[in-house]
Enzyme design. Structure first.
Site, short mmCIF file in Angstrom:
data_model
loop_
_atom_site.label_atom_id
_atom_site.label_comp_id
_atom_site.label_asym_id
_atom_site.label_seq_id
_atom_site.Cartn_x
_atom_site.Cartn_y
_atom_site.Cartn_z
N ASP A 67 1.01 -1.18 -0.11
CA ASP A 67 -0.02 -0.03 -0.08
C ASP A 67 0.77 1.28 -0.19
O ASP A 67 2.02 1.21 0.18
CB ASP A 67 -0.91 0.05 1.14
CG ASP A 67 -0.31 -0.28 2.44
OD1 ASP A 67 0.88 -0.34 2.71
OD2 ASP A 67 -0.99 -0.53 3.46
N ASN A 136 -8.45 -2.18 13.57
CA ASN A 136 -9.59 -2.56 12.98
C ASN A 136 -9.75 -3.96 12.29
O ASN A 136 -10.55 -4.11 11.82
CB ASN A 136 -10.31 -1.37 12.64
CG ASN A 136 -9.49 -0.90 11.35
OD1 ASN A 136 -8.53 -1.51 11.10
ND2 ASN A 136 -9.98 0.34 10.70
N HIS A 138 -7.77 -4.32 9.80
CA HIS A 138 -7.45 -4.13 8.24
C HIS A 138 -6.07 -4.66 7.84
O HIS A 138 -5.33 -5.04 8.76
CB HIS A 138 -7.40 -2.62 7.99
CG HIS A 138 -6.36 -1.86 8.51
ND1 HIS A 138 -6.52 -0.40 8.76
CD2 HIS A 138 -5.00 -1.90 8.44
CE1 HIS A 138 -5.39 0.13 9.19
NE2 HIS A 138 -4.59 -0.60 9.15
N GLU A 143 -10.06 -1.75 4.58
CA GLU A 143 -10.68 -1.28 5.86
C GLU A 143 -12.17 -2.25 6.14
O GLU A 143 -12.47 -2.77 4.91
CB GLU A 143 -11.14 0.30 5.72
CG GLU A 143 -9.94 1.19 5.55
CD GLU A 143 -9.47 1.49 7.27
OE1 GLU A 143 -9.25 0.58 7.83
OE2 GLU A 143 -9.14 2.54 7.26
#
Ligand code: GLP
Length: 242
Positions: A67, A136, A138, A143
């Site tokens: 990413d 979270n 991810h 996400e």
């Protein structure tokens, strides 16, 4: 899935570096899928150490990163391009022409995503994909949501991710609101996946990811479906799992 329990962050870093080096030794021209964040920093330092001792050779290795923030230049110290050069690429003998990340400054995001997917395809896919895990759940910047994205895409970062990552920036306002990330489909196509997770604040989400239902609400839970995953977590991260 194999889960290794590391005593602490140093132990985790060594164990993870051992797996990356085993991959490089077994297939010197392998394609490594690389990740950023604080989780792999110690692992990269260990790889550099072994390289300096003559135990590792990156001359033929190719790498594709997971990413990159949208809108940050390569020179920006918070870009993942900068991170990778600082922690690995500038310290070992990898050929820079064989290292790839999404271009954070690409003018046309859709075109950039297509380019990145075609690039990964042209390399023959990823042999070993390294992943950290967000608070979270991810992976990359995939996400939580109501579906899995297959290929590289440009995402709006969730507020919790902006909060978690603001520690690297001068202020929250400077954290980019968007990022490019490989999709879940691309990640799942990797032949082997190595996940590293450290710290008590990830204990609950790690438990959900490994033992909870497989759902895009916890993106990392999809890894339960992959046939060759190694998880290395320290005792703090594993503390919610009996
Ligand atoms: C970041 C990155 C992820 C990384 C994760 C965890 O937002 N996009 O690739 O794995 O969050 O980061 P850290 O290791 O710093 O907790």
């Amino acid at each position: 899935m194999i889960i290794y329990r590391a005593k602490d962050y140093n132990d985790l870093s060594r164990k993870a570096a051992n797996i990356i080096s085993a991959q490089v030794i077994m297939k010197p021209n392998c394609v490594l899928g690389l990740a950023t964040g604080s989780s792999p920093e110690g692992m990269y330092a260990q790889l550099v150490d072994w390289y300096n001792k003559g135990d590792l050779d990156f001359a033929k290795v190719k790498s594709v990163n997971l990413d990159e923030y949208r809108g940050l230049s390569r020179e920006n110290e918070q870009s993942y391009y900068y991170f990778m050069h600082k922690h690995l690429f500038d310290k070992v003998n990898i050929d820079m022409n064989n290292t790839y990340l999404p271009n954070g400054l690409a003018e046309d995001p859709e075109e950039e995503c297509r380019r990145y997917d075609a690039l990964i395809e042209s390399l023959g896919g990823v042999d070993l994909q390294l992943l950290g895990m967000g608070h979270n759940g991810h992976i990359g910047f995939n996400e939580p949501g109501d579906h899995y994205d297959k290929g590289t895409h440009c995402v709006d970062l969730q507020q919790s991710t902006i909060e978690a990552n603001k520690r690297f920036f001068a202020s929250e306002d400077e954290v980019p609101r968007q990022a490019y990330t490989m999709g879940i489909g691309t990640i799942m196509k990797a032949k082997k996946i190595l996940v590293i997770v450290s710290g008590a604040e990830k204990a609950e989400i790690l438990k959900e990811a490994l033992y909870g239902p497989i759902t895009p609400q916890v993106p990392a839970s999809v890894l339960q479906m992959h046939s060759d995953v190694i998880v290395i977590a320290d005792e703090a991260a594993l503390s919610a799992i009996k």
